[in-house]
Design a protein around this motif. Structure first.
Motif, PDB file in Angstrom:
ATOM      1  N   VAL A  43       0.845  -1.200   0.000  1.00 30.29           N
ATOM      2  CA  VAL A  43       0.000   0.000   0.000  1.00 30.29           C
ATOM      3  C   VAL A  43       0.882   1.253   0.000  1.00 30.29           C
ATOM      4  O   VAL A  43       0.647   2.195  -0.765  1.00 30.29           O
ATOM      5  N   GLY A  44       1.900   1.265   0.827  1.00 26.70           N
ATOM      6  CA  GLY A  44       2.793   2.421   0.906  1.00 26.70           C
ATOM      7  C   GLY A  44       3.547   2.678  -0.383  1.00 26.70           C
ATOM      8  O   GLY A  44       3.696   3.827  -0.819  1.00 26.70           O
ATOM      9  N   ILE A  45       4.011   1.615  -1.022  1.00 23.83           N
ATOM     10  CA  ILE A  45       4.744   1.788  -2.282  1.00 23.83           C
ATOM     11  C   ILE A  45       3.816   2.305  -3.376  1.00 23.83           C
ATOM     12  O   ILE A  45       4.185   3.185  -4.152  1.00 23.83           O
ATOM     13  N   VAL A  46       2.604   1.790  -3.428  1.00 25.31           N
ATOM     14  CA  VAL A  46       1.644   2.281  -4.422  1.00 25.31           C
ATOM     15  C   VAL A  46       1.330   3.760  -4.160  1.00 25.31           C
ATOM     16  O   VAL A  46       1.333   4.575  -5.081  1.00 25.31           O
ATOM     17  N   LEU A  47       1.072   4.104  -2.911  1.00 25.34           N
ATOM     18  CA  LEU A  47       0.808   5.512  -2.584  1.00 25.34           C
ATOM     19  C   LEU A  47       2.017   6.390  -2.887  1.00 25.34           C
ATOM     20  O   LEU A  47       1.881   7.567  -3.207  1.00 25.34           O
ATOM     21  N   GLY A  48       3.197   5.793  -2.795  1.00 24.67           N
ATOM     22  CA  GLY A  48       4.424   6.531  -3.079  1.00 24.67           C
ATOM     23  C   GLY A  48       4.539   7.001  -4.512  1.00 24.67           C
ATOM     24  O   GLY A  48       5.329   7.889  -4.819  1.00 24.67           O
ATOM     25  N   LEU A  49       3.743   6.420  -5.392  1.00 24.21           N
ATOM     26  CA  LEU A  49       3.751   6.899  -6.774  1.00 24.21           C
ATOM     27  C   LEU A  49       3.137   8.296  -6.871  1.00 24.21           C
ATOM     28  O   LEU A  49       3.388   9.014  -7.833  1.00 24.21           O
ATOM     29  N   TRP A  50       2.326   8.673  -5.884  1.00 23.48           N
ATOM     30  CA  TRP A  50       1.753  10.021  -5.835  1.00 23.48           C
ATOM     31  C   TRP A  50       2.418  10.892  -4.764  1.00 23.48           C
ATOM     32  O   TRP A  50       2.575  12.083  -4.959  1.00 23.48           O
ATOM     33  N   TRP A  51       2.738  10.296  -3.639  1.00 26.21           N
ATOM     34  CA  TRP A  51       3.384  11.008  -2.528  1.00 26.21           C
ATOM     35  C   TRP A  51       4.700  10.302  -2.229  1.00 26.21           C
ATOM     36  O   TRP A  51       4.742   9.295  -1.511  1.00 26.21           O
ATOM     37  N   ALA A  52       5.771  10.842  -2.769  1.00 23.02           N
ATOM     38  CA  ALA A  52       7.079  10.181  -2.722  1.00 23.02           C
ATOM     39  C   ALA A  52       7.514   9.826  -1.308  1.00 23.02           C
ATOM     40  O   ALA A  52       8.088   8.753  -1.084  1.00 23.02           O
TER      41      ALA A  52
END
Length: 116
Positions: free
Chosen positions: A56-65
């Protein structure tokens, strides 16, 4: 966001999902591995939930580094621990390939994200 970041995020998430779902769904192979490396089953299953959170964190990291960097760094630390545990259990290198591959992809994702 570059192609390398997306590719490394995808590879990391795929590898993490395979491992996490095997643990969370209590596959016998994961129960056997937990016994082999002397980790109590509830703790080993909890690692699966941490792996799901990392996805989940890595996927969200595509928008919020910053979220991706945090999740990727946590994944790297988790997998360094996995390699240490495999080494202490006397596992041969081929048994460590899944952990090493996920470690490499997560480290690459963090490096590329920080460089962007």
């Amino acid at each position: 966001m570059g192609v390398a970041q997306i590719a490394l995020a995808g590879i990391s998430c795929l590898l993490l999902l395979v491992a996490a779902l095997s643990k969370v769904t209590e596959q016998q192979s994961m129960r056997d591995m937990a016994a082999h490396v002397a980790i109590p089953w509830p703790r080993y299953r909890a690692i699966g939930y941490l792996e799901l959170l990392a996805v989940v964190g890595i996927v969200l990291g595509l928008w919020w580094a910053w979220i991706g960097v945090a999740a990727g760094t946590g994944t790297v630390l988790l997998l360094v621990g996995a390699v240490v545990v495999h080494t202490r259990a006397g596992d041969p290198l081929p048994a460590m390939v899944p952990a090493l591959a996920t470690l490499a992809s997560a480290a690459g994702y963090v490096a590329v994200t920080l460089a962007a």
